[in-house]
Enzyme design. Structure first.
Site, short mmCIF file in Angstrom:
data_model
loop_
_atom_site.label_atom_id
_atom_site.label_comp_id
_atom_site.label_asym_id
_atom_site.label_seq_id
_atom_site.Cartn_x
_atom_site.Cartn_y
_atom_site.Cartn_z
N ARG A 7 -1.55 77.18 8.47
CA ARG A 7 -0.09 77.07 8.49
C ARG A 7 0.53 77.23 7.09
O ARG A 7 1.69 76.89 6.88
CB ARG A 7 0.31 75.71 9.07
N LYS A 28 8.12 69.61 5.13
CA LYS A 28 6.81 69.41 5.73
C LYS A 28 5.78 70.22 4.95
O LYS A 28 5.88 71.44 4.86
CB LYS A 28 6.85 69.86 7.19
N CYS A 62 3.24 74.85 18.93
CA CYS A 62 1.79 74.93 18.70
C CYS A 62 0.94 74.22 19.75
O CYS A 62 -0.22 74.59 19.94
CB CYS A 62 1.43 74.45 17.29
N LYS A 74 7.12 64.69 5.25
CA LYS A 74 5.85 64.55 5.94
C LYS A 74 4.77 65.32 5.19
O LYS A 74 5.01 66.47 4.85
CB LYS A 74 6.02 65.11 7.36
#
Ligand code: PBG
Ligand code: ZN
Length: 321
Positions: free
Chosen positions: A213, A191, A114, A244
């Protein structure tokens, strides 16, 4: 209970401890910067030019922070993220500089597309059933290539953060085929699609030009799915699992802990920014809040903590001694 809280006995019954070897410092390396550039959304953090990254890591090493996680900001972006696997790209050069100028530091690299794609998504995009979207399988080869280029430059561990299905398997196979059996994988295995990455996207210039996302990162409501993600990466050959963000997701940290792998937790940019902003306004005691946030990550089950507060925490740990 108060007998165990007496000043003399208290340190002896403390259940969890924070050590400098728990801490990993994230660093941004900017291919165009010519001096350390302050990051507006993360006061106290900088984008380092290549010429300054060696000395910056040396300084961390001197205060006892011996592990770094690297993010690159390239000059050139394109749809295929070709700078991400350029052997002379910003991150590959940074790894070599750190390995020669600060030997002995554990170098971990973020493996994602990204920061290198002009559209800002974490891999190859294409037409999907609901419009343009990240394409899973076509992106696997790309992230494997990025990981191999980091290993070639000397990274100790690669950290894929793209949340593609099969990313760990693809990377493990590619590393082994290329002769990098010793290079480890610390997977961003669980994540979440979190709004707490906002300040980072400014810092790393990795915001997306369309969509979001949420078709590849986990919805914050989903705990069972979060655990399956880490289980999958464990089966595919991850050496270390990661949760995360950190502080909002301690139940997930505790669950992933049970899988038997070392667990890393990323205290992300938004967590840093919230604490820092309140501290800059004089509303909270920064040291106390940061140390509380870190010991709570340990209590939940973190082994490694990736935090923008790593350097400050090292100093605060010294004061406590
Ligand atoms: C790249 C990546 C991101 C973070 C780490 N690696 C951003 C994202 O997924 O959008 C976030 C780190 C932070 O917020 O501190 N995929
Ligand atoms: Zn990404």
């Amino acid at each position: 209970m108060r007998r165990l809280r007496g000043r003399l006995i208290q340190p002896y019954v403390k259940e969890h401890h924070l050590r400098k070897t728990d801490l990993v410092m994230p660093l941004f390396i900017d291919e165009v910067a010519d001096h350390p550039t302050p990051i507006p959304t993360m006061p106290g953090q900088f984008r380092y030019p290549l010429t300054r990254i060696g000395p910056a890591v040396r300084k961390l090493q001197e205060i006892g922070i011996g592990a770094v996680l690297l993010f690159g900001i390239p000059v050139h972006k394109d749809p295929e993220a070709s700078e991400a696997y350029n052997p002379d790209g910003v991150i590959q050069q940074a790894i070599k500089r750190i390995k020669s100028e600060a030997p002995g530091v554990l170098v971990i690299t973020d493996v994602c597309a990204c920061e290198y794609t002009d559209h800002g998504h974490c891999g190859i995009i294409g037409e999907g059933p609901c419009g343009m979207d990240l394409q899973n399988d076509p992106s696997l080869e790309l992230v494997a290539k990025i990981a191999v280029s980091h290993a070639q430059a000397g990274a100790d561990l690669v950290a894929p953060s793209c949340m593609l299905d099969g990313m760990v398997g693809a990377i493990r196979t590619a590393l082994d085929v290329e002769g990098f059996q010793e290079t480890g994988i610390i997977s961003y295995s669980t994540k979440f699609a979190s709004a707490l990455y906002g300040p980072f996207r400014e810092a790393a210039d990795s915001g997306y030009s369309f969509g979001d996302r949420s078709t590849y990162q986990i919805h914050p409501a989903n705990a069972r799915e979060a655990l399956r993600e880490s289980e999958d990466d464990a089966l595919e050959g991850a050496d270390i699992l990661m949760v995360k963000p950190g502080g909002f997701y301690l139940d997930i940290v505790a669950a992933v802990r049970e899988l038997g792998f070392p667990v890393a937790v990323f205290q992300v940019s938004g967590e840093y920014a919230m604490i820092r902003a309140a501290a800059m306004n004089g509303w909270i005691n920064e040291k106390a809040v940061v140390m509380e946030s870190l010991i709570c990550l340990k209590r939940a089950g973190a082994d490694l903590i990736i935090t923008y507060y790593a350097a400050d925490a090292a100093g605060w740990l010294d004061e406590e001694q």
